[in-house]
Design a protein around this motif. Structure first.
Motif, PDB file in Angstrom:
ATOM      1  N   VAL A 259      39.526  18.987  16.697  1.00 46.35           N
ATOM      2  CA  VAL A 259      38.171  18.564  17.053  1.00 46.35           C
ATOM      3  C   VAL A 259      37.765  19.126  18.415  1.00 46.35           C
ATOM      4  O   VAL A 259      36.656  19.634  18.602  1.00 46.35           O
ATOM      5  CB  VAL A 259      38.072  17.029  17.045  1.00 46.35           C
ATOM      6  N   ASN A 260      38.678  19.037  19.377  1.00 49.39           N
ATOM      7  CA  ASN A 260      38.416  19.509  20.740  1.00 49.39           C
ATOM      8  C   ASN A 260      39.382  20.651  21.046  1.00 49.39           C
ATOM      9  O   ASN A 260      40.546  20.409  21.358  1.00 49.39           O
ATOM     10  CB  ASN A 260      38.618  18.358  21.730  1.00 49.39           C
ATOM     11  N   PRO A 261      38.954  21.912  20.949  1.00 48.73           N
ATOM     12  CA  PRO A 261      39.863  23.048  21.157  1.00 48.73           C
ATOM     13  C   PRO A 261      40.508  23.013  22.544  1.00 48.73           C
ATOM     14  O   PRO A 261      39.964  22.450  23.496  1.00 48.73           O
ATOM     15  CB  PRO A 261      38.956  24.271  20.991  1.00 48.73           C
ATOM     16  N   LYS A 262      41.651  23.651  22.629  1.00 43.58           N
ATOM     17  CA  LYS A 262      42.434  23.662  23.856  1.00 43.58           C
ATOM     18  C   LYS A 262      42.375  25.045  24.492  1.00 43.58           C
ATOM     19  O   LYS A 262      42.375  26.064  23.800  1.00 43.58           O
ATOM     20  CB  LYS A 262      43.892  23.288  23.542  1.00 43.58           C
ATOM     21  N   VAL A 263      42.326  25.066  25.821  1.00 41.88           N
ATOM     22  CA  VAL A 263      42.303  26.325  26.574  1.00 41.88           C
ATOM     23  C   VAL A 263      43.684  26.556  27.182  1.00 41.88           C
ATOM     24  O   VAL A 263      44.213  25.694  27.892  1.00 41.88           O
ATOM     25  CB  VAL A 263      41.227  26.302  27.679  1.00 41.88           C
ATOM     26  N   ILE A 264      44.259  27.723  26.888  1.00 45.77           N
ATOM     27  CA  ILE A 264      45.584  28.081  27.391  1.00 45.77           C
ATOM     28  C   ILE A 264      45.426  29.235  28.373  1.00 45.77           C
ATOM     29  O   ILE A 264      44.823  30.262  28.047  1.00 45.77           O
ATOM     30  CB  ILE A 264      46.534  28.499  26.241  1.00 45.77           C
ATOM     31  N   ASP A 265      45.959  29.071  29.579  1.00 47.71           N
ATOM     32  CA  ASP A 265      45.934  30.132  30.587  1.00 47.71           C
ATOM     33  C   ASP A 265      47.198  30.981  30.455  1.00 47.71           C
ATOM     34  O   ASP A 265      48.313  30.457  30.487  1.00 47.71           O
ATOM     35  CB  ASP A 265      45.850  29.545  31.996  1.00 47.71           C
ATOM     36  N   THR A 266      46.999  32.276  30.307  1.00 51.57           N
ATOM     37  CA  THR A 266      48.146  33.172  30.194  1.00 51.57           C
ATOM     38  C   THR A 266      48.693  33.488  31.587  1.00 51.57           C
ATOM     39  O   THR A 266      47.945  33.487  32.572  1.00 51.57           O
ATOM     40  CB  THR A 266      47.744  34.489  29.504  1.00 51.57           C
ATOM     41  N   PRO A 267      49.969  33.766  31.703  1.00 53.03           N
ATOM     42  CA  PRO A 267      50.507  34.232  32.985  1.00 53.03           C
ATOM     43  C   PRO A 267      49.973  35.627  33.292  1.00 53.03           C
ATOM     44  O   PRO A 267      49.436  36.308  32.407  1.00 53.03           O
ATOM     45  CB  PRO A 267      52.023  34.246  32.741  1.00 53.03           C
ATOM     46  N   PRO A 268      50.085  36.092  34.549  1.00 51.75           N
ATOM     47  CA  PRO A 268      49.614  37.448  34.876  1.00 51.75           C
ATOM     48  C   PRO A 268      50.297  38.512  34.016  1.00 51.75           C
ATOM     49  O   PRO A 268      51.521  38.546  33.917  1.00 51.75           O
ATOM     50  CB  PRO A 268      49.981  37.597  36.358  1.00 51.75           C
ATOM     51  N   VAL A 269      49.484  39.360  33.406  1.00 49.55           N
ATOM     52  CA  VAL A 269      49.988  40.430  32.540  1.00 49.55           C
ATOM     53  C   VAL A 269      49.785  41.756  33.264  1.00 49.55           C
ATOM     54  O   VAL A 269      48.665  42.096  33.656  1.00 49.55           O
ATOM     55  CB  VAL A 269      49.246  40.442  31.180  1.00 49.55           C
ATOM     56  N   THR A 270      50.858  42.509  33.445  1.00 50.60           N
ATOM     57  CA  THR A 270      50.823  43.785  34.160  1.00 50.60           C
ATOM     58  C   THR A 270      50.839  44.933  33.164  1.00 50.60           C
ATOM     59  O   THR A 270      51.676  44.968  32.266  1.00 50.60           O
ATOM     60  CB  THR A 270      52.019  43.905  35.109  1.00 50.60           C
ATOM     61  N   ALA A 271      49.896  45.862  33.323  1.00 49.48           N
ATOM     62  CA  ALA A 271      49.812  47.032  32.447  1.00 49.48           C
ATOM     63  C   ALA A 271      49.343  48.220  33.278  1.00 49.48           C
ATOM     64  O   ALA A 271      48.788  48.073  34.370  1.00 49.48           O
ATOM     65  CB  ALA A 271      48.860  46.776  31.281  1.00 49.48           C
ATOM     66  N   VAL A 272      49.557  49.432  32.742  1.00 50.53           N
ATOM     67  CA  VAL A 272      49.228  50.679  33.450  1.00 50.53           C
ATOM     68  C   VAL A 272      48.298  51.500  32.564  1.00 50.53           C
ATOM     69  O   VAL A 272      48.596  51.742  31.385  1.00 50.53           O
ATOM     70  CB  VAL A 272      50.495  51.485  33.785  1.00 50.53           C
TER      71      VAL A 272
ATOM     72  N   VAL B 264      49.129  37.704  22.813  1.00 48.65           N
ATOM     73  CA  VAL B 264      47.963  38.024  23.640  1.00 48.65           C
ATOM     74  C   VAL B 264      48.371  38.970  24.771  1.00 48.65           C
ATOM     75  O   VAL B 264      47.668  39.944  25.075  1.00 48.65           O
ATOM     76  CB  VAL B 264      47.327  36.739  24.185  1.00 48.65           C
ATOM     77  N   GLY B 265      49.514  38.699  25.407  1.00 48.55           N
ATOM     78  CA  GLY B 265      49.989  39.590  26.463  1.00 48.55           C
ATOM     79  C   GLY B 265      50.252  40.991  25.951  1.00 48.55           C
ATOM     80  O   GLY B 265      49.903  41.995  26.603  1.00 48.55           O
ATOM     81  N   GLU B 266      50.843  41.082  24.769  1.00 44.04           N
ATOM     82  CA  GLU B 266      51.095  42.397  24.170  1.00 44.04           C
ATOM     83  C   GLU B 266      49.786  43.130  23.874  1.00 44.04           C
ATOM     84  O   GLU B 266      49.668  44.344  24.099  1.00 44.04           O
ATOM     85  CB  GLU B 266      51.895  42.225  22.879  1.00 44.04           C
ATOM     86  N   GLY B 267      48.786  42.397  23.380  1.00 45.71           N
ATOM     87  CA  GLY B 267      47.494  43.024  23.106  1.00 45.71           C
ATOM     88  C   GLY B 267      46.806  43.513  24.370  1.00 45.71           C
ATOM     89  O   GLY B 267      46.196  44.586  24.383  1.00 45.71           O
ATOM     90  N   ILE B 268      46.925  42.751  25.472  1.00 47.67           N
ATOM     91  CA  ILE B 268      46.317  43.173  26.743  1.00 47.67           C
ATOM     92  C   ILE B 268      46.987  44.438  27.255  1.00 47.67           C
ATOM     93  O   ILE B 268      46.328  45.383  27.715  1.00 47.67           O
ATOM     94  CB  ILE B 268      46.405  42.032  27.773  1.00 47.67           C
ATOM     95  N   VAL B 269      48.314  44.479  27.180  1.00 49.80           N
ATOM     96  CA  VAL B 269      49.049  45.670  27.632  1.00 49.80           C
ATOM     97  C   VAL B 269      48.655  46.891  26.802  1.00 49.80           C
ATOM     98  O   VAL B 269      48.442  47.991  27.337  1.00 49.80           O
ATOM     99  CB  VAL B 269      50.566  45.414  27.553  1.00 49.80           C
ATOM    100  N   SER B 270      48.540  46.710  25.497  1.00 51.51           N
ATOM    101  CA  SER B 270      48.163  47.820  24.621  1.00 51.51           C
ATOM    102  C   SER B 270      46.740  48.293  24.899  1.00 51.51           C
ATOM    103  O   SER B 270      46.473  49.503  24.915  1.00 51.51           O
ATOM    104  CB  SER B 270      48.302  47.386  23.160  1.00 51.51           C
ATOM    105  N   SER B 271      45.837  47.365  25.153  1.00 48.84           N
ATOM    106  CA  SER B 271      44.446  47.734  25.404  1.00 48.84           C
ATOM    107  C   SER B 271      44.303  48.495  26.719  1.00 48.84           C
ATOM    108  O   SER B 271      43.631  49.531  26.786  1.00 48.84           O
ATOM    109  CB  SER B 271      43.575  46.476  25.422  1.00 48.84           C
TER     110      SER B 271
END
Length: 322
Positions: free
Chosen positions: A126-139, A174-181
């Protein structure tokens, strides 16, 4: 007489306590008043089976008042004996019914017995939850390091709670997707100009498949510029090339020194042979004198020639050196 009356009263009180413990009469009245049909015999049997009758009755009253059908005393008692939380299951069923969420009793008890909080899962639906990801490092491709933080809004997927992956899997994907992007971007400036491109690319990958959640949105909260990894790698490569060149130069120098020492050894060997030959000269001269092939005048002329040669070498020595 008075003592007998007191003893009799104590016995009656004890019997009444035992009776009302095994025969929860007031609990039965409460159930009947609430519209729940249950007999005193069933309550007594619950006491004998070590099942808290108050918990079962309260759950049945709550389900009846909420208009839930299909929730029976036997089902609740069996769930309790299996180690489940009856109150949370009924709370979850009531909340799901009010929110028009399709949740059956079997599914709710399965989720509860799987170790998940079924009531919290319904609330998260009913009430969605917000999850904060840890810092993701990518190059990026230009060698610039970026540090990104994202906020993932998820909603519980009731049908995937049993056997579905948890929050850790969602964060990892999500971290893997951020690194790939970021890694597929030609320049870090493109990422800084359009951070929403990361969210769109990650959402298209369907990261919530096989998990207990449904990802509603992925928002990039912050992006910071880190180190120039490309320049650092080039510096390290240049340093490695320099060390290799120095090692090769040192190897050539060592070989030259070894060759020089070998030439010196050969020169010493040649000098030794000359000295050995010079040592044979007096013997040859003596043999020549004895055989008559060399006269005394010839010897003196030879000495004069040697003296002239030494004098010329002495006079011409500094000019040759210059």
């Amino acid at each position: 007489m008075e003592i007998s009356i007191i003893i009799l009263g104590v016995v009656l009180v004890a019997l009444l306590c035992v009776f009302f413990y095994y025969v929860p009469f007031f609990l039965w009245i409460s159930a009947r008043v609430s519209g729940v049909r249950i007999s005193l015999l069933q309550l007594v049997l619950m006491r004998i089976r070590k099942v808290p009758a108050s918990v079962i009755v309260r759950a049945m009253i709550e389900a009846h008042k909420a208009g839930l059908t299909g929730v029976t005393r036997d089902d609740l008692e069996a769930h309790y004996l299996a180690g489940g939380d009856v109150e949370k299951v009924v709370h979850a069923l009531v909340s799901a019914a009010k929110a028009n969420i399709d949740l059956g009793f079997k599914m709710a008890t399965a989720i509860d017995l799987a170790g998940r909080d079924v009531f919290q899962a319904v609330q998260m639906s009913v009430n969605p939850k917000v999850i904060d990801t840890p810092p993701v490092t990518a190059v990026a491709k230009d060698g610039i390091q970026l540090i990104a933080k994202a906020r993932v809004t998820v909603r519980a997927n009731i049908r995937q709670l049993v056997g579905g992956a948890g929050e850790d899997t969602v964060l990892a994907r999500v971290g893997e997707g951020i690194v790939s992007s970021i890694g597929s971007s030609e320049s870090h400036k493109q990422v800084l100009e359009n951070p929403d491109s990361i969210s769109k690319l990650v959402l298209r990958k369907g990261l919530d498949s096989g998990t207990a959640f449904e990802i509603l949105s992925i928002d990039i909260a912050d992006i910071d510029i880190g180190k120039n990894i490309g320049a650092a790698l080039q510096i390290d490569q240049a340093q490695a090339d320099k060390n290799i060149a120095q090692a090769k130069a040192e190897e050539r120098r060592a070989m030259a020194i070894a060759l020089e020492q070998e030439m010196k050894a050969k020169a010493q060997e040649a000098r030794a042979k000359v000295i050995e030959a010079e040592a044979e000269l007096p013997k040859a001269m003596a043999a020549a004198f004895a055989s008559g092939n060399l006269g005394i005048m010839d010897y003196y002329r030879m000495k004069n020639v040697q003296a002239d040669t030494i004098m010329r070498e002495t006079i011409a020595g500094p000019a040759d050196e210059k």
